[in-house]
Enzyme design. Structure first.
Site, PDB file in Angstrom:
ATOM      1  N   HIS A 288       0.185   1.444   3.154  1.00 47.72           N
ATOM      2  CA  HIS A 288       1.235   0.566   3.681  1.00 47.72           C
ATOM      3  C   HIS A 288       2.252   0.222   2.585  1.00 47.72           C
ATOM      4  O   HIS A 288       3.451   0.115   2.847  1.00 47.72           O
ATOM      5  CB  HIS A 288       0.647  -0.712   4.277  1.00 47.72           C
ATOM      6  CG  HIS A 288      -0.422  -0.448   5.306  1.00 47.72           C
ATOM      7  ND1 HIS A 288      -1.365  -1.365   5.653  1.00 47.72           N
ATOM      8  CD2 HIS A 288      -0.694   0.670   6.048  1.00 47.72           C
ATOM      9  CE1 HIS A 288      -2.172  -0.849   6.575  1.00 47.72           C
ATOM     10  NE2 HIS A 288      -1.792   0.391   6.815  1.00 47.72           N
TER      11      HIS A 288
ATOM     12  N   HIS B  71       2.117   1.928  14.126  1.00 48.23           N
ATOM     13  CA  HIS B  71       1.335   1.777  12.902  1.00 48.23           C
ATOM     14  C   HIS B  71       0.857   3.129  12.375  1.00 48.23           C
ATOM     15  O   HIS B  71       0.840   3.359  11.166  1.00 48.23           O
ATOM     16  CB  HIS B  71       0.134   0.843  13.087  1.00 48.23           C
ATOM     17  CG  HIS B  71      -0.549   0.621  11.772  1.00 48.23           C
ATOM     18  ND1 HIS B  71      -0.062  -0.260  10.827  1.00 48.23           N
ATOM     19  CD2 HIS B  71      -1.594   1.252  11.196  1.00 48.23           C
ATOM     20  CE1 HIS B  71      -0.800  -0.169   9.738  1.00 48.23           C
ATOM     21  NE2 HIS B  71      -1.740   0.732   9.928  1.00 48.23           N
TER      22      HIS B  71
ATOM     23  N   ASP C  85       1.456   4.662   8.682  1.00 47.83           N
ATOM     24  CA  ASP C  85       0.454   5.319   7.840  1.00 47.83           C
ATOM     25  C   ASP C  85       0.927   6.711   7.426  1.00 47.83           C
ATOM     26  O   ASP C  85       0.779   7.119   6.269  1.00 47.83           O
ATOM     27  CB  ASP C  85      -0.875   5.478   8.607  1.00 47.83           C
ATOM     28  CG  ASP C  85      -1.660   4.172   8.689  1.00 47.83           C
ATOM     29  OD1 ASP C  85      -1.402   3.248   7.901  1.00 47.83           O
ATOM     30  OD2 ASP C  85      -2.547   4.106   9.564  1.00 47.83           O
TER      31      ASP C  85
ATOM     32  N   HIS D 227      -5.343   9.510   8.297  1.00 48.42           N
ATOM     33  CA  HIS D 227      -5.168   9.695   6.849  1.00 48.42           C
ATOM     34  C   HIS D 227      -5.653  11.059   6.377  1.00 48.42           C
ATOM     35  O   HIS D 227      -5.009  11.713   5.561  1.00 48.42           O
ATOM     36  CB  HIS D 227      -5.919   8.599   6.090  1.00 48.42           C
ATOM     37  CG  HIS D 227      -5.362   7.235   6.341  1.00 48.42           C
ATOM     38  ND1 HIS D 227      -4.044   6.931   6.126  1.00 48.42           N
ATOM     39  CD2 HIS D 227      -5.934   6.109   6.812  1.00 48.42           C
ATOM     40  CE1 HIS D 227      -3.832   5.663   6.440  1.00 48.42           C
ATOM     41  NE2 HIS D 227      -4.965   5.145   6.868  1.00 48.42           N
TER      42      HIS D 227
HETATM   43 ZN   LIG Z   1      -2.622   1.655   8.262  1.00 51.18          ZN
END
Ligand SMILES: [Zn+2]
Length: 272
Positions: A41, A198, A202, A225
């Site tokens: 973030h 969100h 990311d 991720h």
């Molecule tokens: Zn995140």
């Protein structure tokens, strides 16, 4: 990392080559076993504001989660001010498609004259479901549409994490908590599609770990991720798939002489 015994102080490059774990968040590691977790973030805030030259001092093994979004970091950076340096900015230009897939999801980079992000999620949960968000990344759109989107988690997973001693700081103050079919936070959502926004946040942070802004289109479907990291790695490890170009400012990149840059020699994986 500061405020540690001298032999523990370490400088860690905010670069995909420093990534050591991508299970729950993105973790960067350096020498002496130094590591710092949940960088995505904060890195997204820097990338979203077009800041590509900064030293971040951290005195803990985790970046503060704040409210679960990038908004507090953006506010702090804007308050501190941004200084333009005389050096040429470097960009990674995608020359041909690179794609990674895993577990029913994929991430890919394709050539594009800009900074396009396209993120799609598909959760087996009625409260999230299928959501897609696309944008040409600019500081204005990042601040208005992405920075405030908070991280989220299902209560059943959080309980599982708590049992294993993780996510101990998770609360309504920094996470959208979900039951099977509803948002539990009393204040509700900041955006109707806050979840995919969100995931976009990311992705912007993870992709910034390429080491320079990527001129190209990023697309992910059911990514995260790990896939973001694998896509950046796959792109940069294929030297025929990208090249470095330089321009004084990000807004001038569209007018840069791409053709001449394509002939320029590769300069190796960028570091900054
Ligand atoms: Zn995140």
């Amino acid at each position: 990392m500061t405020d540690m015994a001298d032999d523990c102080k370490a400088q860690i490059d905010a670069n995909y080559q420093s990534v050591s774990n991508v299970t729950l968040c993105t973790v960067l590691s350096g020498e002496n076993g130094a590591h710092v977790a949940t960088v995505e973030h904060l890195i997204a805030a820097f990338r979203g504001l077009n800041i590509d030259n900064a030293v971040i001092e951290v005195d803990s093994h985790e970046i503060p989660i704040m409210d679960g979004s990038a908004r507090p970091f953006v506010e702090a950076l804007l308050e501190a001010g941004i200084k333009e340096l005389p050096a040429q900015r470097r960009f990674i230009k995608v020359l041909r498609p690179v794609r990674v897939s895993e577990g029913g999801g994929f991430c890919e980079f394709t050539p594009h004259d800009g900074f396009h992000f396209d993120v799609e999620i598909d959760f087996d949960s009625p409260v999230i479901g299928r959501q897609r968000y696309q944008m040409e990344l600019t500081p204005e759109r990042f601040c208005a549409e992405v920075a405030a989107a908070r991280t989220f988690g299902f209560i059943k997973d959080v309980e599982h994490l708590w049992a294993s001693g993780r996510a101990l700081g998770a609360s309504f103050k920094n996470t959208i908590a979900l039951d099977d079919d509803r948002v539990l936070n009393p204040e509700g959502l900041r955006f109707k599609d806050e979840f995919v926004r969100h995931k976009l946040l990311d992705a912007i942070g993870d992709v910034a770990l390429a080491g320079a802004p990527i001129i190209g289109a990023f697309r992910s479907y059911r990514g995260g991720h790990r896939l973001n990291y694998l896509a950046v790695k796959a792109l940069l490890e294929d030297s025929s798939a990208w090249t470095i170009i330089e321009a004084p400012r990000i807004r001038e990149i569209r007018y840069a002489d791409f053709a001449r840059s394509l002939e320029a020699a590769h300069m190796g994986a960028p570091r900054n």
